[in-house]
Write an enzyme that holds these catalytic residues in place. Structure first.
Site, mmCIF file in Angstrom:
data_model
loop_
_atom_site.group_PDB
_atom_site.id
_atom_site.type_symbol
_atom_site.label_atom_id
_atom_site.label_comp_id
_atom_site.label_asym_id
_atom_site.label_seq_id
_atom_site.Cartn_x
_atom_site.Cartn_y
_atom_site.Cartn_z
ATOM 1 C CG HIS A 381 -2.111 -0.952 0.995
ATOM 2 N ND1 HIS A 381 -2.188 -2.176 1.624
ATOM 3 C CD2 HIS A 381 -3.217 -0.868 0.214
ATOM 4 C CE1 HIS A 381 -3.307 -2.792 1.255
ATOM 5 N NE2 HIS A 381 -3.946 -2.032 0.396
ATOM 6 C CG ASN A 382 4.038 1.201 -2.466
ATOM 7 O OD1 ASN A 382 3.439 1.271 -3.541
ATOM 8 N ND2 ASN A 382 4.827 0.172 -2.142
ATOM 9 C CB SER A 383 2.613 6.630 -4.069
ATOM 10 O OG SER A 383 3.913 6.513 -4.597
ATOM 11 C CB SER A 384 3.840 1.695 -6.770
ATOM 12 O OG SER A 384 5.075 2.354 -6.639
ATOM 13 C CG HIS A 385 -2.262 -0.119 -4.279
ATOM 14 N ND1 HIS A 385 -2.873 -1.063 -5.081
ATOM 15 C CD2 HIS A 385 -3.237 0.358 -3.452
ATOM 16 C CE1 HIS A 385 -4.164 -1.159 -4.737
ATOM 17 N NE2 HIS A 385 -4.401 -0.301 -3.760
ATOM 18 C CG HIS A 421 -7.863 3.780 -3.408
ATOM 19 N ND1 HIS A 421 -6.789 3.856 -4.251
ATOM 20 C CD2 HIS A 421 -7.867 2.520 -2.918
ATOM 21 C CE1 HIS A 421 -6.179 2.694 -4.280
ATOM 22 N NE2 HIS A 421 -6.806 1.857 -3.478
ATOM 23 C CG ASP A 550 -8.595 -1.249 -4.244
ATOM 24 O OD1 ASP A 550 -7.377 -1.002 -4.255
ATOM 25 O OD2 ASP A 550 -9.254 -1.411 -3.205
HETATM 26 P P1 5GP Z 1 -7.174 -1.595 -0.702
HETATM 27 O O1 5GP Z 1 -6.773 -1.634 0.734
HETATM 28 O O2 5GP Z 1 -6.045 -1.817 -1.633
HETATM 29 O O3 5GP Z 1 -7.974 -0.373 -1.061
HETATM 30 O O4 5GP Z 1 -8.260 -2.772 -0.877
HETATM 31 C C1 5GP Z 1 -7.980 -3.992 -1.483
HETATM 32 C C2 5GP Z 1 -7.962 -5.103 -0.484
HETATM 33 O O5 5GP Z 1 -7.742 -6.341 -1.108
HETATM 34 C C3 5GP Z 1 -6.844 -4.903 0.487
HETATM 35 O O6 5GP Z 1 -7.300 -5.176 1.778
HETATM 36 C C4 5GP Z 1 -5.781 -5.880 0.069
HETATM 37 O O7 5GP Z 1 -5.103 -6.319 1.185
HETATM 38 C C5 5GP Z 1 -6.564 -6.955 -0.606
HETATM 39 N N1 5GP Z 1 -5.830 -7.517 -1.727
HETATM 40 C C6 5GP Z 1 -5.491 -6.926 -2.863
HETATM 41 N N2 5GP Z 1 -4.812 -7.760 -3.655
HETATM 42 C C7 5GP Z 1 -4.722 -8.929 -2.993
HETATM 43 C C8 5GP Z 1 -4.140 -10.189 -3.293
HETATM 44 O O8 5GP Z 1 -3.569 -10.429 -4.340
HETATM 45 N N3 5GP Z 1 -4.266 -11.141 -2.370
HETATM 46 C C9 5GP Z 1 -4.898 -10.926 -1.203
HETATM 47 N N4 5GP Z 1 -4.960 -11.929 -0.341
HETATM 48 N N5 5GP Z 1 -5.464 -9.753 -0.888
HETATM 49 C C10 5GP Z 1 -5.377 -8.761 -1.764
HETATM 50 MN MN MN Z 2 -6.295 -0.037 -2.717
#
Ligand code: 5GP
Ligand code: MN
EC number: 3.1.4.-
Length: 653
Positions: A381-385, A421, A550
């Site tokens: 969860h950094n700015s690349s995401h 977000h 997301d």
């Molecule tokens: P975000 O926090 O990025 O807005 O919401 C996406 C959620 O889905 C996050 O809680 C993140 O941890 C989860 N998530 C995203 N990609 C993956 C993945 O590849 N595997 C798992 N287990 N969780 C993911």
């Molecule tokens: Mn996200």
């Protein structure tokens, strides 16, 4: 009172729909008022609402009881009570109203107030005075002559209260009538008023005195009967109907907001994902965690505009309009500040500055300010995401169906929402923050803690300094609309609402569109447009869009997908490490760096969250390349798992 009251009607509206459509109700005397409460003509949406009620609110039995209690109060009241909707169509009258006015419920309900005969004894302009007062949302109280069914006029003390619903609009008018000819009572009230001003319950005495009157006792027992029939029974029956329907109906009643938890989750990975992302496990002791200390954009106030992006950075963004765009190249080229660069390029492609009447320099400062508040120390969860989600968002916004549905304000909202977000994400999940008793969890009452924080902080960063306030030149109403849309989208990324959002989208958009196509080839243009552009559906499209953006990692080209899987796993491992160190509950035990199978965790994530959602999104937006990648990636993880490998990649030959 008004709140519970509205809920109570709400329940009835849903009930009405099932009531009229289910054979179990055949033979019942259906009150016409029940039919007037259908708020949603989509049966599946109503089933969904009902299931939501059953799983959530209705399960909390006290709410149901509160509902009954309020009806009991209405039915027992000695004052005549009448409720209309905003168009002054009568929706409810209580038994006291029936007996005072001489009407039966059924004769009044569904009638406009203007259709009910009026007494000639009122001053000619009285009705107009009342209406102009209550339509402004103000209460009116005064003396009024009402005409009984038999033609007699009764002088009444009347109080009409507008009930404000969602969005600040008047939804109902509640009128309470007390006949003035009941001199005893009037005296009673006045004397008690004078004798004991501190006592709030003016009516206690008069109520008890009338309670001994034989007719009201009769009413009491008949009321009890009516209650057991019409108040407690329907909702219980509705729940039974849903359960029965789920078992026997060929209709896809099972496609509801929440999947049947507990049937599918034999697999510990899915269990942990559900536990870790969708619920809050409570336990552990409090520890203040995280503080709101937004970084100032001046941290990295380097001169920057579209024109002076370094060539090697610009080069990595050349194919940013392609799904296969490699964000990690950009991340390396711009020293982990991809959000500002990609933001500048994408926002300019969508004309965001023009839309906001905002100078490019302000946008630049804003992007830098937002990016500075992403934690570069988080592995995921950094700015690349954020830049990745912005990229996916901009890609989806170019799909034909999405363009047909959304207006420019929606596009701008989506791009801004994607950018902010996850701002200030601490690299820990909501469950962790709640368990640790973090300041944020306390601030947001353990509810959508992170998402609330991302949205709130985004607006704090934006508006506290004119230099980066991209909204500064907006017209007030347009700003309100844009702000609302951004908040709604950021909150939609909360995973506890995952199935709710996906199912609403499918039921309100995909299914109606499919039905139209089945009926007449491509479906008539006007109806399609109606579905795509209704304000409610535009909200659902935007929520689905940001949700898909997301968690689109598993739909990226294999190499990118693997990199993201490595990063999220590492972030979860770090959380588990910390939970152990701090003796906090371990919310996702499978994400233990010593034992975790990353392929298994990805298979579960795809099975549980991704497949259905992207099937639905693909059916809408047409995304064959994403589906191809998803299929390919899934096979990749399956392949590793079959070889019992736990790692991201197979070992070198
Ligand atoms: P975000 O926090 O990025 O807005 O919401 C996406 C959620 O889905 C996050 O809680 C993140 O941890 C989860 N998530 C995203 N990609 C993956 C993945 O590849 N595997 C798992 N287990 N969780 C993911
Ligand atoms: Mn996200």
């Amino acid at each position: 009172w008004a709140h519970t009251h509205i809920q109570c009607w709400h329940t009835h509206s849903l009930w009405a729909l099932v009531y009229t459509q289910h054979p179990i109700w055949a033979g019942y005397d259906i009150h016409s008022w029940a039919l007037r409460y259908v708020e949603n003509t989509n049966t599946m949406a109503c089933y969904n609402e009902l299931l939501q009620l059953e799983r959530g609110e209705v399960l909390a039995q006290f709410k149901l009881r509160a509902c009954n209690a309020i009806f009991t109060a209405l039915e027992q009241s000695q004052e005549a009570i009448e409720i209309t909707n905003e168009d002054q169509v009568i929706q409810y009258v209580n038994p006291a109203y029936e007996s005072i006015m001489g009407y039966q419920q059924g004769e009044l309900i569904g009638k406009e107030i203007t259709e009910v005969p009026k007494s000639e004894k009122n001053k000619p302009d009285l009705l107009e005075t009342i209406n102009s007062c209550i339509r402004k949302g103000k209460e009116w109280q005064g003396i009024y002559y009402a005409k009984k069914k038999n033609g007699d006029s009764v002088q009444q003390n009347v109080k009409i209260t507008p009930v404000i619903g969602q969005g600040g609009k008047i939804r109902h008018y509640v009128s309470i009538h007390r006949p003035l000819h009941d001199q005893n009572k009037v005296r009673d009230i006045q004397s008690s008023k004078h004798k004991d001003r501190r006592k709030g319950s003016l009516d206690v005495r008069s109520t008890t005195s009338r309670g001994s009157d034989g007719s009201s006792q009769r009413r009491h027992s008949s009321m009890a009967r009516i209650h057991s029939m019409t108040i407690e029974a329907p909702i219980t029956k509705v729940i039974n109907i849903i359960n029965a329907a789920q078992e026997s109906s060929p209709m896809p009643v099972a496609e509801l907001y929440s999947p049947q938890l507990g049937t599918k989750e034999e697999d510990p990975h899915t269990n942990d994902l559900v536990g870790g992302l969708m619920t809050v496990k409570v336990g552990g002791r409090g520890r203040p965690w995280g503080s709101i200390d937004p970084h100032l954009p001046s941290h990295l106030a380097m001169p920057l505009s579209l024109n002076d992006i370094p060539p090697h950075v610009a080069q990595t963004m050349e194919n940013e309009d392609s799904w296969d765009f490699d964000i990690f190249n950009l991340e390396t080229a711009c020293l982990k500040r991809p959000l500002t660069y990609l933001g500048l390029k994408i926002f300019s492609r969508f004309g965001v500055c023009e839309f906001l009447s905002c100078p490019e320099a302000t946008l630049r400062s804003w992007l830098q300010g937002i990016e500075a508040n992403y934690h570069s120390t988080n592995s995921y969860h950094n700015s690349s995401h954020a830049a990745d989600v912005l990229h996916a968002t901009s890609y989806f916004l170019c799909k034909e169906r999405v363009k047909q549905s959304l207006e420019q304000i929606d596009e701008v909202a989506a791009l801004i929402a994607a950018t902010v977000h996850d701002v200030d994400h601490p690299g820990r999940t909501n469950s962790f923050l709640c368990n640790a008793g973090s300041e944020l969890a306390i601030l947001y009452n353990d509810t959508a803690v992170l998402e609330s924080h991302h949205a709130a902080l985004a607006f704090q960063i934006t508006t506290r300094d004119d230099k980066c306030n991209i909204f500064k030149n907006m017209e007030r109403n347009e700003y309100r609309t844009l702000r609302q849309a951004i908040i709604d989208m950021v909150l939609a990324t909360e995973m506890t609402k995952h199935f709710e959002h996906v199912n609403k989208f499918v039921n309100s958009i995909n299914k109606p569109l499919a039905a139209l196509e089945e009926n007449g080839g491509i479906g008539d243009e006007e109806s399609v447009k109606g579905i795509l552009t209704s304000p409610d559906n535009r909200i659902l499209v935007k929520r689905m869009l940001i949700k898909c953006a997301d968690i689109s990692n598993p739909c990226r080209p294999l190499e990118l997908c693997i990199e993201w899987a490595g990063r999220i796993s590492e972030e979860y491992f770090a959380q588990t490490d910390e939970e152990k160190r701090q003796s906090l509950p371990v919310v996702m035990p499978v994400f233990d760096r010593n034992t975790c199978s990353i392929p298994k965790s990805q298979i579960s994530f795809i099975d549980y969250f991704i497949t259905d959602m992207f099937d639905a999104w693909d059916a809408f937006a047409d995304l064959p390349n994403l589906m191809q990648h998803l299929d390919n990636n899934f096979k990749y993880w399956k392949g590793l798992d079959e070889r019992k490998l736990h790692s991201l990649r197979p070992p070198p030959e």
